[in-house]
Structures are given as structure tokens and as C-alpha cells.
Design a protein around this motif. Sequence first.
Motif, PDB file in Angstrom:
ATOM      1  N   GLY A 200      34.475  52.337  37.708  1.00 45.32           N
ATOM      2  CA  GLY A 200      33.922  53.677  37.793  1.00 45.32           C
ATOM      3  C   GLY A 200      34.062  54.473  36.511  1.00 45.32           C
ATOM      4  N   THR A 201      34.266  53.792  35.384  1.00 48.04           N
ATOM      5  CA  THR A 201      34.405  54.455  34.092  1.00 48.04           C
ATOM      6  C   THR A 201      33.023  54.653  33.475  1.00 48.04           C
ATOM      7  N   SER A 202      32.840  55.783  32.812  1.00 48.26           N
ATOM      8  CA  SER A 202      31.553  56.061  32.175  1.00 48.26           C
ATOM      9  C   SER A 202      31.203  54.952  31.191  1.00 48.26           C
ATOM     10  N   LEU A 203      29.961  54.493  31.240  1.00 45.18           N
ATOM     11  CA  LEU A 203      29.521  53.392  30.397  1.00 45.18           C
ATOM     12  C   LEU A 203      29.083  53.894  29.026  1.00 45.18           C
ATOM     13  N   PRO A 204      29.139  53.039  28.018  1.00 42.74           N
ATOM     14  CA  PRO A 204      28.696  53.442  26.682  1.00 42.74           C
ATOM     15  C   PRO A 204      27.200  53.669  26.638  1.00 42.74           C
ATOM     16  N   ALA A 205      26.736  54.208  25.505  1.00 40.02           N
ATOM     17  CA  ALA A 205      25.319  54.532  25.374  1.00 40.02           C
ATOM     18  C   ALA A 205      24.457  53.287  25.297  1.00 40.02           C
ATOM     19  N   ALA A 206      24.990  52.215  24.715  1.00 41.62           N
ATOM     20  CA  ALA A 206      24.202  50.999  24.520  1.00 41.62           C
ATOM     21  C   ALA A 206      25.149  49.854  24.203  1.00 41.62           C
ATOM     22  N   ALA A 207      24.586  48.648  24.220  1.00 43.24           N
ATOM     23  CA  ALA A 207      25.357  47.453  23.869  1.00 43.24           C
ATOM     24  C   ALA A 207      24.475  46.526  23.053  1.00 43.24           C
ATOM     25  N   VAL A 208      25.101  45.834  22.104  1.00 44.79           N
ATOM     26  CA  VAL A 208      24.399  44.888  21.238  1.00 44.79           C
ATOM     27  C   VAL A 208      25.096  43.541  21.336  1.00 44.79           C
ATOM     28  N   CYS A 209      24.352  42.504  21.692  1.00 46.56           N
ATOM     29  CA  CYS A 209      24.908  41.159  21.826  1.00 46.56           C
ATOM     30  C   CYS A 209      24.180  40.215  20.883  1.00 46.56           C
ATOM     31  N   LEU A 210      24.914  39.665  19.919  1.00 43.31           N
ATOM     32  CA  LEU A 210      24.349  38.740  18.945  1.00 43.31           C
ATOM     33  C   LEU A 210      24.735  37.316  19.327  1.00 43.31           C
ATOM     34  N   SER A 211      23.749  36.484  19.588  1.00 46.42           N
ATOM     35  CA  SER A 211      23.992  35.099  20.000  1.00 46.42           C
ATOM     36  C   SER A 211      25.093  35.021  21.050  1.00 46.42           C
ATOM     37  N   PRO A 212      24.980  35.769  22.133  1.00 46.06           N
ATOM     38  CA  PRO A 212      26.090  35.833  23.088  1.00 46.06           C
ATOM     39  C   PRO A 212      26.287  34.520  23.850  1.00 46.06           C
ATOM     40  N   TRP A 213      27.541  34.164  24.017  1.00 39.62           N
ATOM     41  CA  TRP A 213      27.934  33.016  24.835  1.00 39.62           C
ATOM     42  C   TRP A 213      28.040  33.544  26.264  1.00 39.62           C
ATOM     43  N   VAL A 214      26.911  33.712  26.911  1.00 39.94           N
ATOM     44  CA  VAL A 214      26.876  34.414  28.187  1.00 39.94           C
ATOM     45  C   VAL A 214      27.550  33.611  29.290  1.00 39.94           C
ATOM     46  N   ASP A 215      27.297  32.314  29.315  1.00 40.12           N
ATOM     47  CA  ASP A 215      27.772  31.456  30.408  1.00 40.12           C
ATOM     48  C   ASP A 215      28.800  30.463  29.866  1.00 40.12           C
ATOM     49  N   LEU A 216      30.068  30.707  30.159  1.00 43.88           N
ATOM     50  CA  LEU A 216      31.119  29.815  29.669  1.00 43.88           C
ATOM     51  C   LEU A 216      31.014  28.419  30.269  1.00 43.88           C
ATOM     52  N   TYR A 217      30.245  28.288  31.350  1.00 42.54           N
ATOM     53  CA  TYR A 217      30.060  26.967  31.948  1.00 42.54           C
ATOM     54  C   TYR A 217      29.062  26.106  31.159  1.00 42.54           C
ATOM     55  N   CYS A 218      28.366  26.720  30.210  1.00 44.07           N
ATOM     56  CA  CYS A 218      27.452  25.996  29.311  1.00 44.07           C
ATOM     57  C   CYS A 218      26.407  25.189  30.073  1.00 44.07           C
ATOM     58  N   GLU A 219      25.780  25.799  31.063  1.00 46.61           N
ATOM     59  CA  GLU A 219      24.834  25.092  31.915  1.00 46.61           C
ATOM     60  C   GLU A 219      23.373  25.254  31.488  1.00 46.61           C
ATOM     61  N   ALA A 220      23.086  26.136  30.549  1.00 42.46           N
ATOM     62  CA  ALA A 220      21.691  26.363  30.143  1.00 42.46           C
ATOM     63  C   ALA A 220      21.119  25.131  29.443  1.00 42.46           C
ATOM     64  N   ASP A 221      19.805  24.951  29.566  1.00 47.69           N
ATOM     65  CA  ASP A 221      19.149  23.766  28.998  1.00 47.69           C
ATOM     66  C   ASP A 221      19.324  23.651  27.487  1.00 47.69           C
ATOM     67  N   SER A 222      19.385  24.786  26.792  1.00 44.36           N
ATOM     68  CA  SER A 222      19.447  24.726  25.327  1.00 44.36           C
ATOM     69  C   SER A 222      20.760  24.141  24.813  1.00 44.36           C
ATOM     70  N   HIS A 223      21.799  24.116  25.645  1.00 43.40           N
ATOM     71  CA  HIS A 223      23.046  23.453  25.231  1.00 43.40           C
ATOM     72  C   HIS A 223      22.795  21.958  25.017  1.00 43.40           C
ATOM     73  N   ARG A 224      21.795  21.434  25.728  1.00 45.05           N
ATOM     74  CA  ARG A 224      21.426  20.030  25.563  1.00 45.05           C
ATOM     75  C   ARG A 224      20.269  19.869  24.575  1.00 45.05           C
ATOM     76  N   LEU A 225      19.257  20.710  24.711  1.00 47.89           N
ATOM     77  CA  LEU A 225      18.045  20.546  23.920  1.00 47.89           C
ATOM     78  C   LEU A 225      18.247  20.876  22.444  1.00 47.89           C
ATOM     79  N   ASN A 226      19.134  21.807  22.136  1.00 47.58           N
ATOM     80  CA  ASN A 226      19.297  22.272  20.758  1.00 47.58           C
ATOM     81  C   ASN A 226      20.571  21.771  20.090  1.00 47.58           C
ATOM     82  N   ARG A 227      21.196  20.762  20.666  1.00 47.14           N
ATOM     83  CA  ARG A 227      22.455  20.299  20.084  1.00 47.14           C
ATOM     84  C   ARG A 227      22.248  19.692  18.696  1.00 47.14           C
ATOM     85  N   ARG A 228      21.043  19.215  18.400  1.00 52.00           N
ATOM     86  CA  ARG A 228      20.777  18.647  17.070  1.00 52.00           C
ATOM     87  C   ARG A 228      20.302  19.699  16.073  1.00 52.00           C
TER      88      ARG A 228
END
Length: 335
Positions: A200-228
Motif C-alpha cells: 500500500g505504499t505510493s508507487l513511483p512516477a515511472a520505471a525503466v527496465c533495460l534488458s530485464p531478467w523478468v522470469d528467473l525460471y528462464c522459460e521464454a523461447d529466446s533463452h533457446r533461440l538466441n543462445r548463439r
Amino acid sequence: MTTSISAETLRLVAATAAQRKVARTLAMEPGGPPTLRARIANQVIRAVLMTAWRCTPDSEAGMTRMQRATDLLGRLLAVPRGVSISPQDLGACTAEWVRAGTPDERRVILYLHGGAYFFGSPRLYRPFTWRLSAATGRPVLALDYRLAPRHTPGDALDDALTAYRFLLGSGYRAQDVVVGGDSAGGHLTLALLLALKEHGTSLPAAAVCLSPWVDLYCEADSHRLNRRTDCLLPADKLAWLGRLYCQEKEDDDPLFSPLRGDLSGLPPLMVMASGSEILRDDARDLAARARAAGVHAVHQEWDGMTHVFPVFAEFIPEGKAAFRHVAEFLRAVEA
């Protein structure tokens, strides 16, 4: 005849110069072709940084060794004249203020560095944070949150909450605070927003995420497709860290996968990533889910860049351009 040939030659030269100018301009925008300097930097980053990480054992000893190497690198980095650095004690952790020139002290950026939750520091990020301060005209509070293997991402979140509450307690209004982070710091940024909303704390005005590691489980397709094509992040190393951090945690725990959290009510969000990195889909999915939840989200995907390319702005022209885009986003939020 000679005059005619000379005029034609001049027209060709002018046309070639114009084409090169257009190419340089396009390279400074998402979707444009990478510059030659960016392509060269990618190869150096792959040969030096990625190789060093790949050679690090998957163990606590390996993590500690990587920490020491990056700490040494950080001590070798300098900032230009006109940039001031001052320490800030926050209790369980520390931070440092970075000011380029004479920023507007009424507004502030809380920055959470990357490093897969086990390396990195405000000192290592000074070449980035001074540029962020200069581009946005704001002081930057760079958090030195606690790292694995001695600590957990949960400890890092506690430190981020401490830093945010410190800013509010120091007189900053929530609407004058922006939170940003890259890679693991992007994950921490999202976890912080969800925790603030839950408390319930007031949120900041904005957020900036650069190449965020959103899912620590690493399940997105690009973890496989872009490994090279990713020239910095070894996919298997990141997946090992994700499993380590997420063991004995619930799959829907928003700390360990903000992608699965309720994003409704979050402030305007800027997401920036490379189309060739393994975290490409993390960024895409985050922007899509945020928009679906009613959040204003700006998503930029840059072609042929390294992971968190703005951190390498000293060597990559597109990295310098990225700060302009961040500044434009924040001005739009203020407007």
C-alpha cells in the motif's frame, strides 16, 4: 565535358554522404542496423566477458571469483570532471549518489544495477549512472544491494524497499521518484513495484527496465533461440542461477517471476532490450502483459545489440542514444 563530369561526381558524393547520414541516424533508433562500432564491441564482449563467465564454475566459489574480478574492474573506472560521487548509508546496505553537473534535486532516480544477483556494484556502474544523471537532469541513487551467494534475491528486495523508503523519508514525493534497473536489476525493479503495491505504499512516477531478467525460471523461447546470438549472457549459466534462486519457491511467487504477478496499477513503464539477446522475450512478454493490465508501456527492441548495451555506451554509439530515449520517456511521463 569536364565540368559535366565534375558536377555528376559531386552529386554522387553528396548522395553517398546523405545515405551514410541516414544510415547513422537509423542506427541510433530501435530497429535500425547496428553500427560498425557496435558490431566490433559485440565481438570483444563475447571474447572477453562471455568467455570469462563461461569459464566460471557453477558454484559459490565461482560466484565469489566473479565478484572479485568485477570489483577489481570497478576500482579501475573513473568518471569525468563535473561528476560528483557521495556515499549513502542505508543500514543493512549502502548506496551512492551520482550527480552529473547540477541536476534538479527535486526529482531522483533510484537505480538497481544488474549482475545476475551475484556481482556488480554502484562503482562498477559509474560510467552508466553518470550518463543517466546527465541525460535526465536528476541525481541518481545507485543501490549497493546484498548479493549471492551470501544473500538471496529476497535480501536484495528488502534493500530496494529500504532505499525507496529512505527517499520518501528524505522529502521526495513518490511522483518525483523513478526506479530503474538492468538485467537482474530490471527484475528487482519489477519486484519492488509489486512489493510496494502489496504494502500500500505510493508507487513511483515511472520505471525503466533495460534488458530485464523478468522470469528467473528462464522459460521464454529466446533463452533457446538466441543462445548463439547473445554475446554476453551464457544461457546455461543464467538458467543454473535461476534454478538456484528459485528452489523451494512457489511457481507463482511474484518475487521470483514478476511476469506471473498482477501488473495492474503499476506506473508507466519503459522496457528496452536487444533483439538478439536471450532475454528478448522476457522484455516482449513484460511489455505485452503490462499493456494488457492497463499499464502504459513503451517497448524498444534494438537490433544486433549486446545485452544491456547502454551500460557499454563508452564504446557503443547506440548506448549513448539510449539515454536520449530514456530522457524523452521521462519527459513524456512528466507532461
